[in-house]
Design a protein around this motif. Structure first.
Motif, PDB file in Angstrom:
ATOM      1  N   LEU A  35       2.915  -1.989   9.255  1.00  0.00           N
ATOM      2  CA  LEU A  35       3.813  -2.800  10.083  1.00  0.00           C
ATOM      3  C   LEU A  35       5.240  -2.266  10.140  1.00  0.00           C
ATOM      4  O   LEU A  35       5.994  -2.644  11.048  1.00  0.00           O
ATOM      5  CB  LEU A  35       3.840  -4.242   9.554  1.00  0.00           C
ATOM      6  N   ALA A  36       5.623  -1.436   9.194  1.00  0.00           N
ATOM      7  CA  ALA A  36       7.017  -0.995   9.105  1.00  0.00           C
ATOM      8  C   ALA A  36       7.378  -0.070  10.258  1.00  0.00           C
ATOM      9  O   ALA A  36       6.596   0.803  10.667  1.00  0.00           O
ATOM     10  CB  ALA A  36       7.246  -0.294   7.775  1.00  0.00           C
ATOM     11  N   ASP A  37       8.601  -0.275  10.798  1.00  0.00           N
ATOM     12  CA  ASP A  37       9.112   0.609  11.842  1.00  0.00           C
ATOM     13  C   ASP A  37       9.764   1.840  11.237  1.00  0.00           C
ATOM     14  O   ASP A  37       9.762   2.920  11.843  1.00  0.00           O
ATOM     15  CB  ASP A  37      10.151  -0.133  12.707  1.00  0.00           C
ATOM     16  N   ASP A  38      10.314   1.698  10.045  1.00  0.00           N
ATOM     17  CA  ASP A  38      11.009   2.799   9.381  1.00  0.00           C
ATOM     18  C   ASP A  38      10.234   3.162   8.110  1.00  0.00           C
ATOM     19  O   ASP A  38      10.096   2.341   7.200  1.00  0.00           O
ATOM     20  CB  ASP A  38      12.430   2.365   9.038  1.00  0.00           C
ATOM     21  N   LEU A  39       9.747   4.386   8.028  1.00  0.00           N
ATOM     22  CA  LEU A  39       8.967   4.839   6.864  1.00  0.00           C
ATOM     23  C   LEU A  39       9.771   5.773   5.961  1.00  0.00           C
ATOM     24  O   LEU A  39       9.195   6.565   5.206  1.00  0.00           O
ATOM     25  CB  LEU A  39       7.694   5.558   7.352  1.00  0.00           C
ATOM     26  N   THR A  40      11.087   5.680   6.048  1.00  0.00           N
ATOM     27  CA  THR A  40      11.927   6.537   5.211  1.00  0.00           C
ATOM     28  C   THR A  40      11.620   6.356   3.735  1.00  0.00           C
ATOM     29  O   THR A  40      11.520   7.325   2.978  1.00  0.00           O
ATOM     30  CB  THR A  40      13.413   6.242   5.482  1.00  0.00           C
ATOM     31  N   VAL A  41      11.519   5.094   3.334  1.00  0.00           N
ATOM     32  CA  VAL A  41      11.218   4.803   1.923  1.00  0.00           C
ATOM     33  C   VAL A  41       9.900   5.445   1.518  1.00  0.00           C
ATOM     34  O   VAL A  41       9.777   6.021   0.430  1.00  0.00           O
ATOM     35  CB  VAL A  41      11.178   3.282   1.689  1.00  0.00           C
ATOM     36  N   HIS A  42       8.920   5.351   2.385  1.00  0.00           N
ATOM     37  CA  HIS A  42       7.595   5.897   2.068  1.00  0.00           C
ATOM     38  C   HIS A  42       7.657   7.405   1.812  1.00  0.00           C
ATOM     39  O   HIS A  42       6.933   7.924   0.956  1.00  0.00           O
ATOM     40  CB  HIS A  42       6.654   5.607   3.241  1.00  0.00           C
ATOM     41  N   HIS A  43       8.531   8.089   2.549  1.00  0.00           N
ATOM     42  CA  HIS A  43       8.608   9.537   2.420  1.00  0.00           C
ATOM     43  C   HIS A  43       9.610   9.996   1.363  1.00  0.00           C
ATOM     44  O   HIS A  43       9.513  11.126   0.886  1.00  0.00           O
ATOM     45  CB  HIS A  43       8.995  10.159   3.785  1.00  0.00           C
ATOM     46  N   GLN A  75      17.798  -4.771   4.782  1.00  0.00           N
ATOM     47  CA  GLN A  75      16.960  -4.686   3.579  1.00  0.00           C
ATOM     48  C   GLN A  75      15.671  -5.492   3.723  1.00  0.00           C
ATOM     49  O   GLN A  75      14.604  -4.997   3.418  1.00  0.00           O
ATOM     50  CB  GLN A  75      17.749  -5.163   2.347  1.00  0.00           C
ATOM     51  N   PHE A  76      15.767  -6.738   4.180  1.00  0.00           N
ATOM     52  CA  PHE A  76      14.585  -7.584   4.299  1.00  0.00           C
ATOM     53  C   PHE A  76      14.446  -8.032   5.751  1.00  0.00           C
ATOM     54  O   PHE A  76      15.317  -8.746   6.282  1.00  0.00           O
ATOM     55  CB  PHE A  76      14.696  -8.793   3.367  1.00  0.00           C
ATOM     56  N   SER A  77      13.339  -7.644   6.368  1.00  0.00           N
ATOM     57  CA  SER A  77      13.147  -7.935   7.791  1.00  0.00           C
ATOM     58  C   SER A  77      13.102  -9.424   8.113  1.00  0.00           C
ATOM     59  O   SER A  77      13.606  -9.839   9.195  1.00  0.00           O
ATOM     60  CB  SER A  77      11.880  -7.241   8.309  1.00  0.00           C
ATOM     61  N   PRO A  78      12.542 -10.328   7.251  1.00  0.00           N
ATOM     62  CA  PRO A  78      12.557 -11.759   7.588  1.00  0.00           C
ATOM     63  C   PRO A  78      13.957 -12.339   7.693  1.00  0.00           C
ATOM     64  O   PRO A  78      14.151 -13.344   8.391  1.00  0.00           O
ATOM     65  CB  PRO A  78      11.794 -12.402   6.422  1.00  0.00           C
ATOM     66  N   VAL A  79      14.938 -11.702   7.017  1.00  0.00           N
ATOM     67  CA  VAL A  79      16.325 -12.165   7.151  1.00  0.00           C
ATOM     68  C   VAL A  79      16.842 -11.789   8.543  1.00  0.00           C
ATOM     69  O   VAL A  79      17.490 -12.594   9.232  1.00  0.00           O
ATOM     70  CB  VAL A  79      17.214 -11.560   6.056  1.00  0.00           C
TER      71      VAL A  79
END
Length: 297
Positions: A274-282, A230-234
């Motif tokens: 910066l995101a590797d996964d753009l699923t949310v965007h689409h 969920q959160f990349s910094p984690v």
């Protein structure tokens, strides 16, 4: 012969006495109708007539003609009556005019006083309104400062939104926040939005709290933040390395108090560059973009 002489002297005395009585009665009547001004304003001709009549009676009585004196007294009485009627006729309009003038002046004075009181009341109301606005402004500033510096100990929710502390009575459930969870919120905001605008930091905190409220996500702040993928910094460990700065701390505090930069149904954000996964965007509906982050629901 002596008797005739006595009678001759008694008659003039009686006539003079009657003249004084008549004159006194006229003066009393004039004072009652006009006041002191009536005698002062008596027409000059009337006054002369009165003097002539008195002089005539006096001369007649001195000459010893009683019948003539009585006749003169009668004529004088008639003249006085006519004079009285003339003065009354002349004086009555003046009295009416004076009365109207006095009433008009009283009315104008009353209206002026009423207008003055209305202006004073309006000025006082404006002053009270200004003081109330200033007080509200000061209270709002104090509240805003408190929201930035003091986090709430408990969060209040309905099924669809996070409530402010003032609206807590409308809540359907509440969530006590521990010091450890508060620090987690500050660190995730710092790690995700360190270089973002202040509004973007608040929005990141909004997303975490929206997930805490949502039935589709875990029930604690810790579990929401540490949920896998969920959160990349984690995942990359950045969250453990950062130290929250003042902006991150204040942004979390304000978000917990109910400040919302994104709606309550906003559950995602990402940096498109910066995101590797753009699923949310689409797959999700875009809400807004703040800085480098785009938020979705």
């Amino acid at each position: 012969m002596n008797t005739n002489r006595e009678i001759r002297w008694v008659a003039p005395l009686m006539i003079v006495l009657l003249v004084f009585i008549l004159g006194a009665s006229l003066i009393v009547k004039a004072v009652e109708v006009y006041g002191d001004s009536a005698t002062k304003e008596m027409p000059e001709t009337a006054q002369n007539a009165h003097d002539d009549a008195a002089d005539r009676i006096h001369r007649t009585s001195s000459e010893g003609d009683g019948a003539t004196a009585v006749k003169s007294m009668t004529q004088t009485s008639a003249s006085h009556e006519m004079m009285n009627q003339t003065v009354t006729a002349v004086g009555t309009p003046r009295i009416a005019t004076d009365y109207i003038s006095i009433k008009a002046a009283e009315h104008l004075e009353a209206e002026a006083l009423k207008e003055q009181q209305a202006k004073k009341a309006k000025k006082l109301a404006a002053l009270e309104k200004q003081q109330k606005l200033e007080k509200q402004k000061a209270l709002a500033q104090l509240t805003a400062e408190k929201m930035k510096t003091t986090p709430p100990e408990t969060l209040f929710f309905t099924r669809t939104e996070l409530l402010t502390q003032a609206d807590k009575d409308k809540s359907t459930w509440d969530y006590p926040v521990t010091d450890k969870e508060l620090l987690m919120l500050q660190k995730i905001v710092m790690a995700e939005a360190e270089g973002e605008p202040y509004e973007g930091k608040v929005a990141v905190a909004n997303v975490v709290l929206n997930r805490l409220r949502s039935a589709n996500y875990p029930d604690t702040i810790k579990d929401v933040i540490y949920q896998k993928y969920q959160f990349s910094p984690v995942a990359n460990g950045r969250m453990d390395r950062v130290t929250p700065n003042e902006d991150a701390i204040q942004a979390v505090n304000e978000a917990m108090h109910g400040r919302k930069e994104v709606p309550d149904d906003t559950l995602f954000f990402l940096s498109i560059t910066l995101a590797d996964d753009l699923t949310v965007h689409h797959s999700q509906e875009k809400v807004k973009t703040i800085g480098h982050h785009t938020f979705y629901k």
